[in-house]
Enzyme design. Structure first.
Site, mmCIF file in Angstrom:
data_model
loop_
_atom_site.group_PDB
_atom_site.id
_atom_site.type_symbol
_atom_site.label_atom_id
_atom_site.label_comp_id
_atom_site.label_asym_id
_atom_site.label_seq_id
_atom_site.Cartn_x
_atom_site.Cartn_y
_atom_site.Cartn_z
ATOM 1 N N TYR A 1 115.922 56.118 82.467
ATOM 2 C CA TYR A 1 117.199 56.050 82.025
ATOM 3 C C TYR A 1 118.068 55.457 80.378
ATOM 4 C CZ TYR A 1 119.360 60.260 84.481
ATOM 5 O OH TYR A 1 119.595 61.497 85.265
ATOM 6 N N LYS B 1 108.163 55.724 94.269
ATOM 7 C CA LYS B 1 106.953 56.657 94.086
ATOM 8 C C LYS B 1 105.893 55.068 93.969
ATOM 9 C CE LYS B 1 105.357 60.448 93.479
ATOM 10 N NZ LYS B 1 104.272 60.866 94.477
ATOM 11 N N ASP C 1 108.802 62.131 97.075
ATOM 12 C CA ASP C 1 108.638 63.457 96.708
ATOM 13 C C ASP C 1 108.774 63.894 98.277
ATOM 14 O OD1 ASP C 1 106.463 61.677 97.893
ATOM 15 O OD2 ASP C 1 105.424 63.645 96.602
ATOM 16 N N ASP D 1 119.337 60.671 90.771
ATOM 17 C CA ASP D 1 119.449 61.841 89.596
ATOM 18 C C ASP D 1 119.648 63.413 91.146
ATOM 19 O OD1 ASP D 1 120.925 63.403 88.392
ATOM 20 O OD2 ASP D 1 119.435 63.298 86.530
ATOM 21 N N ASP E 1 121.573 65.842 93.793
ATOM 22 C CA ASP E 1 122.186 67.593 93.937
ATOM 23 C C ASP E 1 121.157 67.983 94.806
ATOM 24 O OD1 ASP E 1 122.759 66.491 91.192
ATOM 25 O OD2 ASP E 1 122.146 68.488 90.318
#
Ligand code: IPM
Ligand code: MG
Length: 369
Positions: free
Chosen positions: A142, A193, A226, A250, A254
């Site tokens: 970000y 990751k 993932d 983020d 959600d």
């Protein structure tokens, strides 16, 4: 002693209408629980851009730095889609997070029993769910440099963003997650990751180091992000606290939101280091966005914003009993079948408006006395 200060930044879209209900509840705590706040209001996001040409003025940033807690509604909307990145509504929010150094973003996903049938997942998968995502909020892709869209000198363009984490940034958010886990079920799952990114390798090493040095009593596991997304919808109750970076957080938050039935139910707290008075710098906001498609129609669910104020009572003002009171009031309203349109399901159910939901919560608060 003066009252603690509360800066309200309602923002754009449904922000102002959900915040109206929060203001009523804040006033209720003042009148009925002796919990007075010095409330002030200012502009952020598109609302600020319209007046000042920037999504956050220096003066508002300064008030936010001084406030005991900031409550934010939402920012953004289609009217601002074509603006340069530097003045987009979202930049106002990102600048607040960055300049206030709110590195630890708490996003609880709790499935209220009355809403277990509203999730897109089966009731047994989500009923009783109570997990906490701790998202790193002031670094990573970000904010990493270099960034931009540059010419490739061959007729094309290159979009560049940089994923970047220092060990200090990883350690402080890890510490925050471990501390929170100790007050819950004592388990942390860290998501990264590390199989493809160096920043992920460092993330894992630093989380392990903080764990070994300071929190060996907390159970720690690691997951690739993932797989984490998949596990969140397969069996979300396996988690207690999840700690992850800015971008993965983020997305995963959600995803976790939908486990609870509606994005309209998810609050968040963004916390920094303790200020001089011992309180952490803090900003509270619902996870849902500005929802421009329903803005101004009285259809928005104020619960996420109200629950964000409950988090302020808990984390900024150490009034856990009052935070419980507000959370239970919202839960009891839902248990009575009172619902805003985002939660409508059965045929024949009549939704209440944003304000109607506020009325019901105030009534439940009165009944709690
Ligand atoms: C969130 C939002 C923000 C983010 C946007 C509005 C900048 O999606 O808080 O999750 O991407 O962090
Ligand atoms: Mg988001």
């Amino acid at each position: 002693m003066s009252n603690p200060s509360l800066l309200i930044l309602a923002g754009d879209g449904i922000g102002p209408e959900v915040m109206d209900q929060v203001k009523r509840v804040v006033a209720w705590f003042g009148a009925r629980r002796g919990l007075g706040f010095d409330v002030s209001e200012a502009l952020v996001g598109g609302a600020s851009y319209d007046v000042h040409g920037v999504p956050l003025t220096d003066a508002v940033l300064e008030s936010a730095q001084q406030a005991d807690a900031v409550l934010l509604g939402a920012v953004g909307g289609p009217a601002y889609d074509d603006l340069d990145f530097s003045v987009k509504p979202e930049r106002g929010l990102l600048r607040l997070r960055k300049e206030m150094d709110l590195f630890s973003n708490l996003r609880p996903a709790v499935c209220f029993d009355a809403l277990a049938d509203y999730s897109s997942l089966k009731r047994e998968v989500v009923a009783g769910l109570d997990i906490l995502i701790v998202r790193e909020l002031t670094s990573g892709v970000y904010f990493g440099e270099p960034r931009g869209i540059i010419d490739d000198n061959a007729g094309g363009r290159i979009g560049v963003n940089t994923q970047r984490y220092t060990s200090g940034e990883i350690r402080r958010v890890a510490r925050s997650a471990f501390e929170l886990a100790r007050r819950r079920n004592n388990r942390v799952c860290s998501m990264d990751k590390a199989n493809v990114m160096e920043s992920g390798v460092l993330w894992r090493e630093e989380v392990d180091a903080v764990h070994a040095d300071e929190f060996p009593d907390v159970e720690l596991s690691h997951m690739y992000a993932d797989n984490g997304a998949m596990q969140l919808v397969r069996d979300p109750k396996q988690f207690d606290v999840i700690v992850t970076d800015n971008l993965f957080g983020d997305i995963l938050s959600d995803c976790a939101a939908m486990l609870t039935g509606s994005l309209g139910m998810l609050p968040s707290a963004s916390l920094g280091a303790p200020a001089d008075n011992g309180r952490p710098k803090a900003l509270y906001e619902p996870v849902h966005g500005s929802a421009p498609d329903i803005a101004g129609e009285g259809k928005a669910n104020p619960s996420a914003c109200l629950l964000s104020f409950a988090m302020a009572l808990r984390y900024s003002f150490d009034r856990r009993g009052e935070a419980d009171r507000l959370e239970q009031a919202i839960e009891s309203v839902l248990a009575k079948g009172i619902r805003t349109p985002d939660l409508l399901q059965a045929e024949g159910e009549t939704p209440v408006s944003t304000e109607g939901m506020g009325d019901a919560v105030l009534e439940a608060l009165e009944a709690s006395l």
